[in-house]
Design a protein around this motif. Structure first.
Motif, short mmCIF file in Angstrom:
data_model
loop_
_atom_site.label_atom_id
_atom_site.label_comp_id
_atom_site.label_asym_id
_atom_site.label_seq_id
_atom_site.Cartn_x
_atom_site.Cartn_y
_atom_site.Cartn_z
N ASP A 113 -6.41 11.09 -1.15
CA ASP A 113 -5.35 12.04 -0.80
C ASP A 113 -4.68 11.68 0.52
O ASP A 113 -3.50 11.97 0.74
N ASP A 114 -5.44 11.06 1.42
CA ASP A 114 -4.92 10.78 2.76
C ASP A 114 -4.30 9.39 2.87
O ASP A 114 -3.96 8.95 3.97
N HIS A 115 -4.15 8.70 1.76
CA HIS A 115 -3.71 7.31 1.81
C HIS A 115 -2.26 7.18 2.28
O HIS A 115 -1.37 7.90 1.81
N ILE A 116 -2.05 6.27 3.22
CA ILE A 116 -0.70 5.94 3.67
C ILE A 116 -0.56 4.42 3.71
O ILE A 116 -1.55 3.69 3.80
N SER A 117 0.67 3.95 3.62
CA SER A 117 0.99 2.54 3.80
C SER A 117 1.84 2.42 5.05
O SER A 117 2.49 3.37 5.47
N PHE A 118 1.83 1.24 5.64
CA PHE A 118 2.58 1.01 6.86
C PHE A 118 3.60 -0.10 6.62
O PHE A 118 3.22 -1.24 6.32
N GLY A 131 7.49 -6.53 5.52
CA GLY A 131 6.28 -6.44 4.72
C GLY A 131 5.74 -5.03 4.73
O GLY A 131 6.31 -4.12 5.34
N VAL A 132 4.61 -4.84 4.03
CA VAL A 132 3.99 -3.52 3.96
C VAL A 132 2.48 -3.68 3.84
O VAL A 132 1.98 -4.48 3.05
N PHE A 133 1.77 -2.95 4.68
CA PHE A 133 0.31 -2.90 4.63
C PHE A 133 -0.06 -1.82 3.61
O PHE A 133 0.08 -0.62 3.89
N THR A 134 -0.50 -2.26 2.45
CA THR A 134 -0.63 -1.36 1.29
C THR A 134 -2.00 -0.73 1.15
O THR A 134 -2.21 0.07 0.24
N GLY A 135 -2.96 -1.06 2.02
CA GLY A 135 -4.28 -0.47 1.92
C GLY A 135 -4.89 -0.71 0.55
O GLY A 135 -4.94 -1.84 0.06
N ASP A 136 -5.33 0.38 -0.09
CA ASP A 136 -5.91 0.30 -1.43
C ASP A 136 -4.97 0.85 -2.49
O ASP A 136 -5.41 1.21 -3.59
N ALA A 137 -3.68 0.94 -2.18
CA ALA A 137 -2.71 1.38 -3.19
C ALA A 137 -2.30 0.22 -4.08
O ALA A 137 -2.32 0.31 -5.31
N TYR A 177 0.43 -6.75 2.25
CA TYR A 177 -0.80 -7.02 2.99
C TYR A 177 -1.82 -5.95 2.61
O TYR A 177 -1.90 -4.89 3.23
N PRO A 178 -2.61 -6.20 1.55
CA PRO A 178 -3.57 -5.20 1.08
C PRO A 178 -4.84 -5.17 1.93
O PRO A 178 -5.08 -6.07 2.75
N ALA A 179 -5.66 -4.15 1.72
CA ALA A 179 -6.90 -4.00 2.47
C ALA A 179 -8.08 -4.72 1.85
O ALA A 179 -9.16 -4.76 2.43
#
Length: 450
Positions: A113-118, A131-137, A177-179
């Motif tokens: 629920d708290d997921h954000i991308s940068f 670019g975009v830091f996509t985390g686990d999305a 840029y994923p996590a």
């Protein structure tokens, strides 16, 4: 200007150091976080911001520790299950300047629920995102899992679909840029490649080929994922803030006598599977150093003590790194030398290995006291299975072993034999004596039938 990826082996975790004009930011730092400070200082940068894409489930966040080291502020997304004690909340469209660079927040819930991308912009060329830091999305070749809210399965799968559309709208030029990379427990279809772009993923990522939101939801809710018990520990620590990693990342040396009297909850043999099968100390389970990140959290609980048995000192140091990163760091020490132990008269146990011919003979004999136990995951089992075998996922043996008959003869199998050795080692540590391993396992079976 600097953008450097820091990879954490085992967990296949990817974090990033971004800097410009004397300032730097870190995205999703790991627990042993001195590396970020060292790299920033070497580049003449001061870390001013720490960004978390979400509350991690598979490793301890280094954000609160890095904040203490640097004085940087930690930014975390809205709507966590509980407040993140060490972070400030950031929201959609918030902007942060890092020298010439600008980082903008994109709320991308679904995985959590708290997921954000940068989203990363260069202020000198502001028209499109760099670019975009996509985390686990969004990963390279896959998208995030959505199984952490079982009572809201359809809702969160739909949220991820919507979040992916926001990422795609950044434009094909944007690098991702994923996590995590391939080998992470956070996805099963990731490419071995750790570089990509929004445009490449739009064309090639199987999950992004699904155009219908309803079809995407159906696909996601029917995926098979496993949640090791240690995920709950990670979630708690990443809300409260975990302790710093030990300063010395190498276990205390144990003599054979000290190993025998240390009274550790777990004796873990971290040598390769064949070495363990050939000869191991009584009571030791098998957890090869390269498999610790994937399976230690199934069999070791928070606070339980660990003694490591290795082939060399380097294995001990690497094993400790893997364990520390998932907060299983009650390590009483490490011992090197199973062969020298045997030379001192120490009893050594072995686990026999059998081949396809023997497996076929036992299947044909249809013995009541023998079971071929397949410990692969559900997707592998659904794809191909040996008729007459039974199935328990290797991680689920942490509890399911209690339902097994210690008087029964079990042959453990997986894809090649590595996970089967982990399973056999765990059962042996729980008092099972009549065990062997199908060497080559499903790969050998399929080769014999082609």
């Amino acid at each position: 200007m600097l953008l450097e990826k820091i990879k954490t082996p085992g967990l296949a975790h990817l974090s990033y150091l971004v800097g410009s004009n004397g300032e730097a930011a870190v995205i999703d730092p790991r627990r042993d976080c001195d590396i970020y400070v060292e790299k920033a200082r070497a580049a003449g940068l001061k870390i001013t911001h720490i960004f978390e894409t979400h509350r991690n489930e598979d490793l301890v966040s280094g954000a609160p520790i890095l904040a203490e080291l640097t004085g940087a502020k930690v930014l975390h997304g809205p709507n966590p299950e509980k407040p993140i004690a060490y972070a400030q909340t950031t929201h959609e469209n918030d902007c942060f300047a890092i020298g010439q660079l600008e980082i903008r927040v994109l709320e991308t819930p679904g995985h959590t629920d708290d997921h954000i991308s940068f989203v990363l912009f260069d202020s000198a060329y502001p028209k499109k995102a760099v670019g975009v830091f996509t985390g686990d999305a969004l990963f390279v070749g896959d998208v995030g899992r959505t199984d952490f809210y079982p009572n809201r399965r359809k809702e969160v799968a739909g949220l991820l679909y919507d979040s992916l559309q926001k990422i795609l709208a950044l434009g094909d030029q944007a690098l991702i840029y994923p996590a995590h990379g391939a080998g992470s427990v956070c996805g099963s279809g990731m490419a071995a490649r750790e570089f990509s772009s929004v445009g490449h993923e739009r064309l090639n990522n199987p999950r992004l080929q699904i155009e219908s939101r309803d079809e995407f939801i159906d696909v996601k809710i029917n995926e098979n994922h496993y949640q090791p018990p240690y995920f709950r520990l990670m979630e708690r620590l990443n809300m409260e803030g975990g302790d710093a990693a030990p300063r010395v990342m190498r276990p205390r040396h144990l003599s054979l006598d000290e190993l025998k009297t240390c009274d550790a909850d777990h004796l873990i043999d971290i040598r390769e599977p064949m070495a363990y099968a050939a000869g191991h100390l009584p009571g030791a389970m098998s957890l090869p150093v390269g498999m610790i990140s994937a399976f230690a959290g199934w069999f070791i609980s928070d606070g339980e003590s660990i003694a490591l048995i290795a082939a060399n000192e380097e294995q001990l140091a690497t094993a400790m790194e893997h364990l520390v990163r998932i907060a299983l760091d009650n390590i009483v020490g490490g011992y090197v030398g199973v062969v020298p132990a045997a030379a001192q008269g120490q009893k050594i146990q072995s686990t026999p290995m059998i081949d396809t011919v023997e497996v076929k003979e036992r299947l044909n004999a249809n013995k009541d006291d023998w079971t071929l136990l397949d410990v692969r995951d559900a997707d592998e089992r659904a794809s191909a299975a040996i008729e007459g075998s039974e199935h328990i996922y290797v991680g689920h043996l942490n509890e399911e072993w209690r339902k097994l008959d210690k008087n029964q003869h079990y042959t453990l199998m997986c894809g090649s034999g590595a996970r089967a050795t982990v399973a056999a080692g765990w059962l042996a540590s729980q008092g099972f004596d009549n065990l062997d391993i199908y060497l080559g396992s499903m790969s050998a079976w399929q080769a014999a039938h082609n």
